[in-house]
Structures are given as structure tokens and as C-alpha cells.
Design a protein around this motif. Sequence first.
Motif, PDB file in Angstrom:
ATOM      1  N   GLN A 132      -4.209  -0.899  -2.980  1.00 24.61           N
ATOM      2  CA  GLN A 132      -4.779  -2.237  -2.831  1.00 24.61           C
ATOM      3  C   GLN A 132      -3.710  -3.256  -2.455  1.00 24.61           C
ATOM      4  O   GLN A 132      -2.545  -3.125  -2.837  1.00 24.61           O
ATOM      5  N   GLU A 133      -4.137  -4.286  -1.733  1.00 26.74           N
ATOM      6  CA  GLU A 133      -3.267  -5.411  -1.413  1.00 26.74           C
ATOM      7  C   GLU A 133      -4.130  -6.660  -1.278  1.00 26.74           C
ATOM      8  O   GLU A 133      -5.361  -6.579  -1.190  1.00 26.74           O
ATOM      9  N   GLY A 134      -3.489  -7.811  -1.258  1.00 26.33           N
ATOM     10  CA  GLY A 134      -4.227  -9.066  -1.207  1.00 26.33           C
ATOM     11  C   GLY A 134      -4.824  -9.345   0.163  1.00 26.33           C
ATOM     12  O   GLY A 134      -4.327  -8.882   1.194  1.00 26.33           O
ATOM     13  N   VAL A 135      -5.901 -10.121   0.178  1.00 25.73           N
ATOM     14  CA  VAL A 135      -6.492 -10.575   1.437  1.00 25.73           C
ATOM     15  C   VAL A 135      -5.626 -11.693   2.009  1.00 25.73           C
ATOM     16  O   VAL A 135      -4.714 -12.204   1.347  1.00 25.73           O
ATOM     17  N   VAL A 172      -5.085  -0.895   1.535  1.00 28.25           N
ATOM     18  CA  VAL A 172      -3.917  -0.855   2.410  1.00 28.25           C
ATOM     19  C   VAL A 172      -4.332  -0.320   3.781  1.00 28.25           C
ATOM     20  O   VAL A 172      -5.315   0.413   3.916  1.00 28.25           O
ATOM     21  N   ASN A 173      -3.565  -0.686   4.787  1.00 30.72           N
ATOM     22  CA  ASN A 173      -3.900  -0.325   6.168  1.00 30.72           C
ATOM     23  C   ASN A 173      -3.424   1.097   6.483  1.00 30.72           C
ATOM     24  O   ASN A 173      -2.519   1.321   7.287  1.00 30.72           O
ATOM     25  N   ASN A 174      -4.056   2.047   5.800  1.00 27.21           N
ATOM     26  CA  ASN A 174      -3.712   3.457   5.940  1.00 27.21           C
ATOM     27  C   ASN A 174      -4.990   4.267   5.721  1.00 27.21           C
ATOM     28  O   ASN A 174      -5.451   4.396   4.582  1.00 27.21           O
ATOM     29  N   PRO A 175      -5.602   4.794   6.778  1.00 28.30           N
ATOM     30  CA  PRO A 175      -6.889   5.490   6.646  1.00 28.30           C
ATOM     31  C   PRO A 175      -6.879   6.630   5.631  1.00 28.30           C
ATOM     32  O   PRO A 175      -7.864   6.831   4.911  1.00 28.30           O
ATOM     33  N   LYS A 176      -5.787   7.385   5.568  1.00 29.78           N
ATOM     34  CA  LYS A 176      -5.718   8.492   4.616  1.00 29.78           C
ATOM     35  C   LYS A 176      -5.781   7.980   3.183  1.00 29.78           C
ATOM     36  O   LYS A 176      -6.519   8.527   2.341  1.00 29.78           O
TER      37      LYS A 176
END
Length: 228
Positions: A203-206, A122-126
Motif C-alpha cells: 500500500q501507498e498513499g494517494v 503499489v504500482n506493481n501488478p504482481k
Amino acid sequence: MQKRLVILFLLIVAFGYSNAQSTLGKPVIVEIISPKGSAFKFGVFADMKGYGIQNIQQWNNLVIVYANTTSPEQLKMHIVKDFPTDQVILFQNPFYDFNRKYCDNKTVAKQWDNIILTANLVNNPKMQQEYLNYHATQFQKWPEVSQGFCNADFQQLLVFKTGRQLMLVISIPKGESLDKLNPLTTKNNPRVDDWNNMMKKYQEGVAGTKRGETWVVFKNVNEKKFIE
């Protein structure tokens, strides 16, 4: 048809296209992202000798080369040269590495089939760092997970990361089926279910996956048409 068979033969001869595992080099993946709808020229792989290539696989417009090589950067540059208009990404130095040394039965199969999947974090650095931290301590804090891999006769399981994208390589004895073996990871082992459920939020899909789809499986290109 004859032309396609010749190309496949060249691929086999050129870099020993088999699932026997090389003891030389280190495992790497090179991903080639082509524009959607373009014809991928698989035939160019026929001249890539000496890189320890194990598999060439495809999902949608993504093609990957999985290799055990001592020259990962050279392999990448060779591919960049052959595919100058495509995006080329190198995955090396897996942050997670399961193998049979974690099992009571340390016997290793002579030949493997490699099942390769991909997903994004996921687009979350933490949250990305949390995901990496969990995997760094999994063998100590979640030993049931690796025990599940042992029970399923997994030979090796590697996870690579470049940017947000993950590559998962599950190696099983040649001729076996992941659909048959994978349920053994959770049989009488509920902690594996707990682990899998916990990982879902990271996790998420490409790009190109369906809604709700996360991990997608690459298919060997010898199951597809070779395009010259």
C-alpha cells in the motif's frame, strides 16, 4: 449561515441522510476528483433522490458518495452530468466483505457510522495480485483478523478497488468511536499485527498525501461549509 442550513436540510430530506443501513441495493462508492483549489458545489446533491445515499464525505479535493443502491451506473451518470469537468470514478463489487456472520455474536446494530478511508496499491501488478490473493483466503488462513473485527464490534468492513485505488469502509455502531474500538482488534491477538505489518508493503498513499502517509480518512461534509 441560514443558506447553508437550508442546503443541509435539503440534503437530509432528499435522500434520508442518516446512518441507518439500507437493506436494498448494494454498497457502492462514487468518487469525484475536482481540480485543487476549486469550490465544490455540494448543493447539487439535494436533487439526488432514490439512490440510497448514506454518506457524502471529503478529503482534500476528493469527494465521495457512499450509497446502497440498485442503480450504481445511474448514480454515476447523474454525478457525471452534475460535475462535467471533474473526474468521476465508480467503486463497486467489493473484493473483501466482512460482516457479523463471521462472529459468535451475530447481533447487528440498528444504525451505523461509516468510516471511509482510501489508499493506493503499489504500482506493481504482481504485488497487486498478491494483495488480492491474501484477502481472498484471509477468512480461512488468517481467521484471527476477522475475529479481531468481531472483538471490536465492527458491523461490516468492505474493501473496494478500481485501478490501483482502494476504498475501505469500516462500519461501527452509531455513536461509537473507531479510535476506541480499533485497538480491540489486536488485543491479545498478535496475528492481526502480523497481518497489518505484512500488508504495508502493498500500500501507498494517494496523490496529495504526506510522505510516509498511506491511509487517509474522509470526513462527513456536514462538518464543512456548503458552497452554492
